[in-house]
Each structure stands twice: as structure tokens, then as C-alpha cells.
Design a protein around this motif. Structure first.
Motif, short mmCIF file in Angstrom:
data_model
loop_
_atom_site.label_atom_id
_atom_site.label_comp_id
_atom_site.label_asym_id
_atom_site.label_seq_id
_atom_site.Cartn_x
_atom_site.Cartn_y
_atom_site.Cartn_z
N GLY A 143 0.81 -1.20 0.00
CA GLY A 143 0.00 0.00 0.00
C GLY A 143 0.85 1.25 0.00
O GLY A 143 2.03 1.23 0.33
N PHE A 144 0.25 2.37 -0.35
CA PHE A 144 0.91 3.66 -0.41
C PHE A 144 1.61 3.94 0.91
O PHE A 144 1.07 3.70 1.98
CB PHE A 144 -0.13 4.74 -0.70
N SER A 145 2.84 4.46 0.84
CA SER A 145 3.60 4.81 2.04
C SER A 145 3.78 6.32 2.09
O SER A 145 4.28 6.92 1.13
CB SER A 145 4.97 4.14 2.01
N LEU A 146 3.38 6.93 3.18
CA LEU A 146 3.55 8.37 3.32
C LEU A 146 5.01 8.80 3.28
O LEU A 146 5.32 9.92 2.92
CB LEU A 146 2.91 8.87 4.61
N LEU A 147 5.91 7.90 3.62
CA LEU A 147 7.32 8.22 3.64
C LEU A 147 8.01 7.89 2.32
O LEU A 147 9.16 8.27 2.10
CB LEU A 147 8.02 7.49 4.78
N GLY A 148 7.34 7.16 1.43
CA GLY A 148 7.92 6.78 0.15
C GLY A 148 8.10 7.97 -0.78
O GLY A 148 7.42 8.99 -0.66
N TYR A 149 9.03 7.83 -1.72
CA TYR A 149 9.26 8.85 -2.73
C TYR A 149 8.18 8.69 -3.81
O TYR A 149 8.04 7.63 -4.40
CB TYR A 149 10.65 8.68 -3.34
N THR A 150 7.41 9.73 -4.07
CA THR A 150 6.29 9.64 -5.01
C THR A 150 6.70 10.11 -6.40
O THR A 150 7.22 11.21 -6.56
CB THR A 150 5.10 10.47 -4.50
N LEU A 151 6.44 9.24 -7.37
CA LEU A 151 6.67 9.58 -8.78
C LEU A 151 5.34 9.93 -9.42
O LEU A 151 4.35 9.21 -9.23
CB LEU A 151 7.22 8.36 -9.53
N ASP A 152 5.31 10.99 -10.19
CA ASP A 152 4.13 11.27 -10.99
C ASP A 152 4.39 10.67 -12.38
O ASP A 152 5.52 10.28 -12.69
CB ASP A 152 3.82 12.76 -11.03
N PRO A 153 3.37 10.58 -13.23
CA PRO A 153 3.58 9.95 -14.54
C PRO A 153 4.67 10.63 -15.37
O PRO A 153 5.44 9.95 -16.04
CB PRO A 153 2.21 10.09 -15.22
N GLY A 154 4.77 11.95 -15.31
CA GLY A 154 5.80 12.65 -16.06
C GLY A 154 7.20 12.26 -15.62
O GLY A 154 8.10 12.06 -16.45
N SER A 155 7.40 12.12 -14.32
CA SER A 155 8.70 11.70 -13.80
C SER A 155 8.99 10.26 -14.16
O SER A 155 10.13 9.90 -14.47
CB SER A 155 8.74 11.86 -12.28
N LEU A 156 7.98 9.42 -14.15
CA LEU A 156 8.16 8.01 -14.51
C LEU A 156 8.61 7.87 -15.95
O LEU A 156 9.40 6.98 -16.28
CB LEU A 156 6.84 7.25 -14.29
N MET A 157 8.14 8.73 -16.82
CA MET A 157 8.45 8.63 -18.25
C MET A 157 9.94 8.82 -18.54
O MET A 157 10.42 8.40 -19.59
CB MET A 157 7.62 9.63 -19.06
N LYS A 158 10.69 9.41 -17.62
CA LYS A 158 12.14 9.53 -17.81
C LYS A 158 12.80 8.15 -17.88
O LYS A 158 13.89 8.03 -18.41
CB LYS A 158 12.75 10.30 -16.66
#
Length: 154
Positions: free
Chosen positions: A136-151
Motif C-alpha cells: 500500500g501507499f507509504s507516506l514516507l515513500g518517494y512519489t513519482l508522478d507519470p511525467g517523472s516516470l516517463m524519464k
């Protein structure tokens, strides 16, 4: 032909086109994402196709090609994939992109990716023993948005 990279998320898709070595986000009807409902995916994707034909001055939908970055939810990927039909020319798994992001991001110790993982589309991903593990989602995890993932998509 016009080729789009499509990131499938729960309830929305994001589209990108390759410009040189970069993938650049596209706006559909002025929005950076296109929302759909899983139980109406076929009709919603048809609306998306029509918007793309109009916005890119294409002769018809036949000029569309989609490279689909699948969702971690197999049902979501399957339904959207079926709705896209013959326009999908390639499918890429989300875990492949997450793995590549992990390789780069884990080098920056300040991000604490090794400890808390990477969040994307409501899930947390960690690589342990060379395997991608989801939780499940972790509040402490580093969040990628779709634009960042596309790199990290080749």
C-alpha cells in the motif's frame, strides 16, 4: 502515423509523445490527463481517439499507435488494453519502469528510497532480492508522478 506513450492509471491515462530523446506530456482537451471509467472504458477510449484525431489533425483513428505502460492492476490493464484494441503496438509493464527508476533514485541517499520505496498510482514499490514488491501507499515513500516516470521509459 502518430505514436503516443500511454500511462494507464486507475481512472485516468496520461499521454506522451517522443520529441528527440525525451517524452513530452500531451494535453487532451486542455487537460494533462484523460479520465475514464473502467465499466465504460470502450466508450471513453473512443472519445479519446476522437479528441486525438481532432487535436493532431489526423485523417482517421487508423493513424494512431499506442505504446501502453500497463497498470499494476491486471484487470485495469486488460480492460483498457481491450478498449484500445488494435491501436496498441507495444505493452510495457509498470514494474520495468519502476525498476529503472529505482536504480537511479536509490543512488541519492537523501530520498531514502531504499528504506521507504517508491510510490506510484496509490501503490508503494520496493526492490528486494532483485524482485519488485508491492504494498500500500507509504507516506514516507518517494512519489513519482507519470511525467517523472516517463524519464525511465525507453
Amino acid at each position: 502515423m502518430q505514436t503516443f506513450y500511454m500511462v494507464v492509471q486507475k481512472g485516468k491515462v496520461n499521454l506522451y509523445v517522443r520529441e528527440g530523446s525525451r517524452l513530452v506530456g500531451q494535453y487532451i482537451n486542455g487537460n494533462p490527463e484523460f479520465c475514464y471509467k473502467l465499466n465504460h472504458a470502450a466508450g471513453d477510449m473512443q472519445r479519446l481517439f476522437q479528441s486525438l484525431v481532432d487535436e493532431y489533425n489526423l485523417d482517421s483513428e487508423a493513424e494512431l499507435e499506442i505504446i501502453m505502460i500497463e497498470n499494476e492492476d491486471a484487470v485495469c490493464s486488460q480492460v483498457v488494453g481491450q478498449a484500445l484494441g488494435e491501436y496498441v503496438v507495444e505493452r510495457k509493464g509498470i514494474e520495468e519502469a519502476i525498476s529503472k527508476a529505482w536504480e537511479r533514485l536509490v543512488k541519492d541517499k537523501k530520498l531514502m528510497v531504499q528504506e521507504y520505496g517508491i510510490n506510484f498510482d496509490g501503490k508503494n514499490y520496493k526492490i528486494e532480492s532483485e524482485r519488485v514488491k508491492k504494498s500500500g501507499f507509504s507516506l514516507l515513500g518517494y512519489t513519482l508522478d507519470p511525467g517523472s516516470l516517463m524519464k525511465y521509459i525507453e
